[in-house]
Design an enzyme around this catalytic site. Structure first.
Site, PDB file in Angstrom:
ATOM      1  NE  ARG A  82      -2.597   1.265   3.383  1.00  0.00           N
ATOM      2  CZ  ARG A  82      -3.295   0.714   4.582  1.00  0.00           C
ATOM      3  NH1 ARG A  82      -4.535   0.245   4.547  1.00  0.00           N
ATOM      4  NH2 ARG A  82      -2.730   0.952   5.838  1.00  0.00           N
ATOM      5  CD  GLU A 131     -11.827   6.017   4.649  1.00  0.00           C
ATOM      6  OE1 GLU A 131     -11.882   5.668   5.770  1.00  0.00           O
ATOM      7  OE2 GLU A 131     -11.235   5.954   3.705  1.00  0.00           O
ATOM      8  CE  LYS A 184      -2.512   4.616   7.280  1.00  0.00           C
ATOM      9  NZ  LYS A 184      -4.151   4.755   7.251  1.00  0.00           N
TER      10      LYS A 184
HETATM   11  C1  LIG Z   1      -5.059   3.711   7.555  1.00  0.00           C
HETATM   12  C2  LIG Z   1      -6.511   4.093   7.365  1.00  0.00           C
HETATM   13  C3  LIG Z   1      -7.797   3.265   7.391  1.00  0.00           C
HETATM   14  C4  LIG Z   1      -7.471   1.769   8.088  1.00  0.00           C
HETATM   15  O1  LIG Z   1      -6.674   1.008   7.216  1.00  0.00           O
HETATM   16  P1  LIG Z   1      -5.925  -0.164   8.177  1.00  0.00           P
HETATM   17  O2  LIG Z   1      -5.084  -0.772   7.160  1.00  0.00           O
HETATM   18  O3  LIG Z   1      -6.978  -1.086   8.331  1.00  0.00           O
HETATM   19  O4  LIG Z   1      -5.294   0.300   9.337  1.00  0.00           O
HETATM   20  C5  LIG Z   1      -8.822   3.751   6.869  1.00  0.00           C
HETATM   21  N1  LIG Z   1      -9.267   4.941   6.585  1.00  0.00           N
HETATM   22  C6  LIG Z   1      -8.154   5.581   6.394  1.00  0.00           C
HETATM   23  C7  LIG Z   1      -8.432   7.143   5.905  1.00  0.00           C
HETATM   24  C8  LIG Z   1      -7.007   5.621   6.635  1.00  0.00           C
HETATM   25  O5  LIG Z   1      -5.865   6.204   6.401  1.00  0.00           O
END
Ligand SMILES: *Cc1c(COP(=O)(O)O)cnc(C)c1O
Length: 343
Positions: A86, A224, A188
């Site tokens: 990722r 989200e 991210k």
């Molecule tokens: C990191 C994140 C998540 C959760 O991802 P995981 O891999 O399950 O920790 C969900 N939404 C956003 C906006 C994130 O930055």
């Protein structure tokens, strides 16, 4: 450089979720078209050019993962290959040189091993949080991607998110957007977080745990829940979760999808989750590494409030999903092939 606290001074049952300097971090630099040897450093401070694009143009991405102490004293990483992958995707989106996936996993293992004394004991529910980040650095004035970068990792012990068992939280639907339909929602990157602070601060000021973001194009579908992904459970036990190019693909979500299907015999659906159809769900939750699952007790939309199962007690399906996933992470339950890597 000395650290303020030592591991033996910590009360593992009450460490909370805050930064604790463990005294050792990982750093690697990209220069002249290649990554240099990474190393462990003992200074939490970073010296970079004031003209770094990470500072001015938000050229930055990060990851969040955990190391778990198991019953036999060994150390589990949960699907670190997924975080590695990722981060490469996030880096490409914002034109940073990706840190190679194999090196990422090696670096995580190295820094966790070095900080082994900071990994909370099995049974406390606490874990070692791992924060890899990648930032564009160097003297860049004009708007363009950096040609130098820093990949770093810091770790910090964090307490169990829910101490006395899962607690539902109340959420409100926000009028703000966190990411544009064809923007950076699936990467991210820090910029998405800066863009979410208005909504988060407003939700908290109104007594909610966090804000729920709708799809930015039509504002009719759930995207989200704060910085976590959403799921709902239908009466027939179908696990439903939104699908959209502006949602961050949560590793917790894809793991729970697998668990729902292969361990709990549930049906799974990824698709549109309309606000007007939320009453189809008997339970709901938010998914992410930090809390694993936060039960969604209620969603408030203007003057309307919808309760899922209960605002005070966790539903049975949510609890079963949580138990199965945390059981795998802490090594108490058999993991699907490749999910656990030992440090
Ligand atoms: C990191 C994140 C998540 C959760 O991802 P995981 O891999 O399950 O920790 C969900 N939404 C956003 C906006 C994130 O930055």
């Amino acid at each position: 450089m000395t650290t303020q606290v030592t591991p033996d001074q910590l009360d593992w049952d009450n460490i909370g979720f805050r930064y604790i300097d463990t005294g050792q971090s990982y750093r690697a630099y990209y220069k002249n078209g290649k990554w240099g040897e990474g190393e462990i450093v003992t200074d939490k401070m970073i010296t970079i050019s004031e003209a770094s694009p990470a500072i001015h143009y938000g050229q930055q991405c990060f990851e969040g993962m955990k190391a778990y102490r198991t019953k036999d004293g060994s150390i589990n990483l949960f699907r670190p290959d997924q975080n590695a992958k990722r981060m490469v995707q996030s880096a490409r989106k914002i034109h940073l040189p990706p840190f190679p996936e194999d090196s990422f996993i090696e670096a995580v293992k190295e820094i966790v091993h070095a900080n082994e004394a900071w990994i909370p004991p099995y049974g406390s529910g606490a874990t070692l949080y791992i924060r890899p980040y990648l930032i564009g650095i160097g003297d860049i004035l004009g708007v363009k991607p950096a040609d130098e970068a820093l990949f770093g990792i810091y770790v910090t012990p964090v307490g169990a998110y829910f101490k006395g068992g899962l607690q539902p939280a109340r959420f409100m639907i926000s009028k703000y957007d966190r990411a544009a339909p064809k923007g950076t929602g699936a990467a991210k990157v820090g910029g998405n977080y800066a863009a979410s602070f208005d909504a988060e601060v407003e939700a908290k000021a109104n007594g909610f745990a966090d804000a729920i973001f709708l799809d930015p194009a039509t504002h009719t579908k759930i995207e989200e829940v704060g910085s976590a992904n959403f799921f709902g459970i239908r009466e027939d036990n179908t696990f439903v979760t939104p699908q959209s190019p502006s949602i961050l693909p949560s590793i917790t979500k894809y793991s729970l999808i697998y668990i729902a299907e292969h361990r709990l015999g549930m049906k799974v659906e990824e698709g549109d989750v309309y606000v007007k159809d939320l009453d189809q769900f008997k339970e709901a939750g938010a998914m992410g590494t930090a809390a694993v699952i936060t039960p969604v007790g209620s969603i408030t939309n203007g003057d309307e409030k919808l309760i899922f199962h209960s605002e005070t007690e966790v539903g049975p399906v949510t609890q079963a999903l949580y138990d199965e996933l945390t059981g795998i992470q802490f090594g108490d339950k058999e993991a699907p092939e490749g999910w656990i890597q030992k440090v």
